[in-house]
Scaffold this active site. Structure first.
Site, short mmCIF file in Angstrom:
data_model
loop_
_atom_site.label_atom_id
_atom_site.label_comp_id
_atom_site.label_asym_id
_atom_site.label_seq_id
_atom_site.Cartn_x
_atom_site.Cartn_y
_atom_site.Cartn_z
N GLU A 86 -17.75 -9.25 -39.39
CA GLU A 86 -16.68 -10.23 -39.54
C GLU A 86 -16.67 -11.33 -38.48
OE1 GLU A 86 -14.28 -10.39 -42.02
OE2 GLU A 86 -15.50 -8.87 -43.02
N SER A 461 27.78 36.84 -67.78
CA SER A 461 28.44 37.83 -66.91
C SER A 461 28.20 37.60 -65.43
CB SER A 461 27.97 39.24 -67.30
OG SER A 461 28.42 39.57 -68.60
#
Length: 822
Positions: A86, A461
């Site tokens: 770069e 229940s």
């Protein structure tokens, strides 16, 4: 001579013009330029991460995969590779490389448009942090000006650190550390020179040079960078040669969760978005949940095993699809489009033999499935019926069938199918409501509907303990006799008749409340509710955390016809487990910022520490059998003291609200322990523990099966049913579908843990009771048994009964709500 003079002045004029233009642009644009100082405190987007209590990664949320890295941790080889690719003059320029800019200008004059930007790494930092990707002269000038400012205010190391953490490198990877994880599954420091060069080549064009999509171009780019490194003296010939000969071995990696808890992850994500909005996904928050990884794994496995067992009891529904006569490649392509569901892998039958079948899995391998693992596969006809037993593999499968297989611990494959029924499990710490594990369904991939917190179902229940608790706090005792006999309700206005019945369609006559609970007698529950009165009962039950508008205002409430979630049930049952305190289930223990600062620390209402110490220190025995108390070794007070010490050093704990009498919770625990000892929960005796209490629940037509139970360590509720309610089968109940899941989970959760029950609170006495009258027994009374009572509720002896009064009648005359105990 004149020509030379002319050329000289022309050049001077051009240079002055450029300088004046640049100066003018600087004076015009500089006031609007952003402050470079902001780069010192820049906040990069980092995804949200969710962890278990013990630090296992559960999930990650966010578009950008990014793991910031400090300059000191960047390998020198990578820095050299990046500069070679770069900006090889990075160490020498002041933010702008004049040669590169002149080259870009020449390309512009030649082609008429911008081809390359001539950007240095510093200029790219300026663009990435402050500017857009627009290609224009004004943006380029801004970029140059910012680069010059950046170079004046930041060091080269700081600039490189900003660059490598910001750049996009493909596949949602931002920054070099994330890219190393995505392409190689390891940190940047562990990459080879060739791998570093490959990543260094990505900033120029992440798609074009992506090694997963374009391996040829990626290799060319990598080798060009390695050659540049050789020319610039960063590597020698030997390292260069070894690197260019290294094959491209990149593959797609995502950070694999260390703990499979997707329903927990989604709960945490939703809460974070509620707190922080869209910033929850970008600010790098770390969420530490209350979930324990070992318990969560046990919960997930228990739910899956339980649902598969239930499913196989009801037969085989056939292959998911049939692909006869297709080529191997076509089968492989089809399998590639299928997902794993709850650990059940898709496979296609390739051969059917006498000993079993051969199947192709998604990796293209062919493996055997034995006949023994297929014998369960009777044809499914309905939830109540199946076809004949298969006698050979050909009765079950044929070539081209797409089926499901499950990998066993020994590596073999088991013939399975995705269960049609669903389940939810939630396990809490009763001391503060911390969610230790939660499963919202068979598979999150199959359905993200979280049944643990979203499914409103009838509890059957398993709701009765709240009715019985209300009774104990309103004059009833565990020995109160209530008539288990038919009862009829007539609605004169609607001309309707309701004839509730017991599950067995039998009636036992007058029985004690304790027996009625462990035998789950519906008629007794209804008569108890009659005695309490519906409004009084509802006002009492809402204290446990249930919504008033979800509780029916009729006597069916006694049979569990309210609509509640498993989370609500588990939270309510915690009251019995912790001695009478209301705690609120919660899942987020702590929220940390990206730098580890604690932003939020949970401080839920907790059972007072002295209560925990008493429960741990007291050798309370088993309150379920007052005649033969058994010693139960507690965990000691050390853990409670550590909890208290930690709380004192962090924050002042919020005391939980007491909502029922400690003696009521203790007696209810005793009664619920009998459900396991001699009632519908007897299967739990397999755990060989005396500190367990619980209750089954089954709704009409067996559409829902429940089991909720606890000791002093954990409260766990399990629900099983279909998303669209339908019968689970004639012979399926809470004790057959939910209880086995509960047993699997609690067996793991309590493994190697000592017995842990609450200490007996003061104000309880134990008396011998006459089984016929429910009153204190005279000496020599046949069948007399011991029962526990609150001091103020001890029954008189039979001889003290006033004329005409009913034996065992629990309510005083002035509370004469309509009641038909007998």
């Amino acid at each position: 001579m004149r020509l030379l003079k002319f050329l000289w002045w022309t050049c001077v004029t051009l240079i002055c013009g450029v300088l004046l233009s640049f100066s003018g642009a600087y004076l015009y644009l500089s006031p609007s330029l952003p402050s470079v100082e902001a780069l010192r405190n820049v906040q990069l987007q980092i995804p949200l991460k969710v962890y278990s209590e013990d630090g296992k990664l559960i999930s990650e949320f966010g578009e950008m995969r990014r793991t910031p890295i400090r300059f000191a941790d960047i390998p020198q080889d990578f820095i050299h590779a990046l500069l070679s690719a770069e900006d090889d003059n990075f160490a020498n320029h002041y933010g702008v490389d004049v040669k590169s800019l002149m080259r870009a200008a020449a390309q512009l004059l030649k082609s008429g448009h911008i081809q390359t930007g001539g950007s240095t790494i510093t200029m790219q930092v300026a663009k990435n942090y402050f500017l857009t990707n627009e290609r224009s002269f004004s943006r380029k000038i801004n970029e140059i000006l910012l680069a010059l400012q950046i170079e004046r205010q930041l060091t080269k190391d700081e600039i490189l650190e900003l660059y490598v953490n910001k750049i996009y490198l493909g596949n949602r990877a931002y920054g070099i550390e994330a890219a190393a994880q995505v392409y190689y599954g390891k940190p940047i420091k562990d990459l080879s020179l060739a791998e570093m060069a490959m990543i260094a080549g990505l900033p120029k064009a992440p798609s074009r040079y992506n090694p997963l999509v374009n391996p040829t171009r990626s290799t060319e780019r990598r080798n060009w960078i390695l050659e540049r490194m050789l020319k610039l003296g960063f590597i020698d010939q030997q390292r260069y040669q070894a690197a260019v000969e290294e094959p491209i071995n990149a593959s797609y990696h995502v950070q694999t969760p260390e703990l499979n808890a997707p329903y927990i992850a989604e709960m945490a994500r939703a809460e974070m978005v509620g707190r922080y909005g869209s910033e929850a996904y970008t600010e790098g928050y770390k969420v530490i949940t209350t979930v324990r990884s070992d318990l969560q794994n046990a919960a997930s496995q228990s739910v899956r095993d339980g649902l598969i067992d239930y499913d196989q009891r009801h037969g085989y529904r056939g292959p998911e699809t049939r692909l006869p006569g297709q080529t191997r490649d076509a089968w492989l392509k089809h399998l590639g489009q299928q997902r794993s569901i709850g650990g059940l892998e898709p496979a296609i039958v390739t051969q059917v033999e006498k000993s079993g079948i051969m199947v192709m899995t998604r990796d293209g391998k062919e493996e055997a499935v034995t006949w023994d693992s297929m014998k369960w596969a009777r044809p499914f006809l309905s939830n109540n019926s199946m076809g004949p037993m298969p006698r050979q593999p050909a009765d079950v499968a044929q070539a081209g069938d797409q089926i499901r297989v499950q990998r066993q611990e020994d590596g073999t494959l088991r013939f399975v199918q995705i269960p049609a029924a669903q389940s939810a499990l939630i396990s809490l710490d009763p001391k503060d409501g911390a969610i230790r594990s939660l499963v919202g369904g068979f598979s999150f991939e199959q359905s993200n509907y979280n049944r643990a917190i979203q499914a409103k179902r009838q509890p059957g229940s398993s709701f009765k303990p709240f009715i019985y608790s209300a009774a104990l706090d309103n004059g009833f005792t565990a020995a109160s006799l209530v008539n288990d006999a038919p009862i009829v309700f007539v609605d004169e206005y609607l001309d309707k008749v309701w004839r509730p019945k017991n599950d067995t369609n039998t009636f036992l006559g007058p029985i004690p409340l304790r027996e009625a609970l462990y035998k789950s007698r519906n008629m007794v529950s209804i008569r108890v509710l009659q005695g309490l009165g519906i409004e009084r009962a509802i006002s009492y039950i809402t204290k446990f955390g249930f919504q008033r508008d979800e509780l029916p205002r009729n006597f069916s409430l006694a049979l569990g016809t309210a609509t509640v979630t498993p989370m609500e049930i588990a939270g309510a049952w915690s009251v019995f487990a912790n001695g009478g305190y209301k705690v609120n289930p919660y899942v987020i223990e702590r929220i940390e910022s990206r730098d580890g600062q604690v932003l939020y620390q949970a401080n839920p209402p907790r059972v007072p520490v002295e209560e925990q110490v008493a429960a741990d220190a007291e050798d309370a025995g088993n309150p379920g059998d007052p005649e033969h108390p058994e010693s139960a070794e507690g965990e000691g007070s050390i853990e409670a003291q550590q909890v208290a010490a930690k709380a004192q050093t962090t924050f002042e704990p919020t005391p939980a609200e007491r909502i029922i009498d400690a003696r009521t919770a203790y007696i209810m625990t005793s009664m619920l322990q009998d459900v396991i000892k001699r009632g519908t929960g007897r299967r739990a005796l397999a755990l060989k523990r005396t500190d367990l209490a619980g209750k089954t629940g089954t709704t009409n037509d067996s559409k829902d099966g429940w089991f909720s139970g606890y000791n002093s360590d954990y409260v766990t509720s399990v629900w099983v049913g279909f998303d669209q309610p339908e019968t689970l089968g004639r012979r399926e109940y809470g004790g057959t579908v939910a209880l086995p899941i509960w047993i699997r989970y609690m067996g793991f959760a309590l493994k190697d843990k000592p017995m842990h029950t609450m200490a007996e609170p003061p104000g309880i006495v134990s008396l011998r009771i006459d089984p016929v009258t429910g009153r204190s027994a005279a000496p020599g009374t046949p069948g007399a048994y011991f029962e526990m009572f609150k001091n103020e509720d001890t029954p008189p002896s039979v001889n003290e009964l006033p004329p005409g009064s009913f034996p065992g009648s629990p309510l005083p005359d002035d509370e004469g709500a309509p009641i038909d105990l007998f």
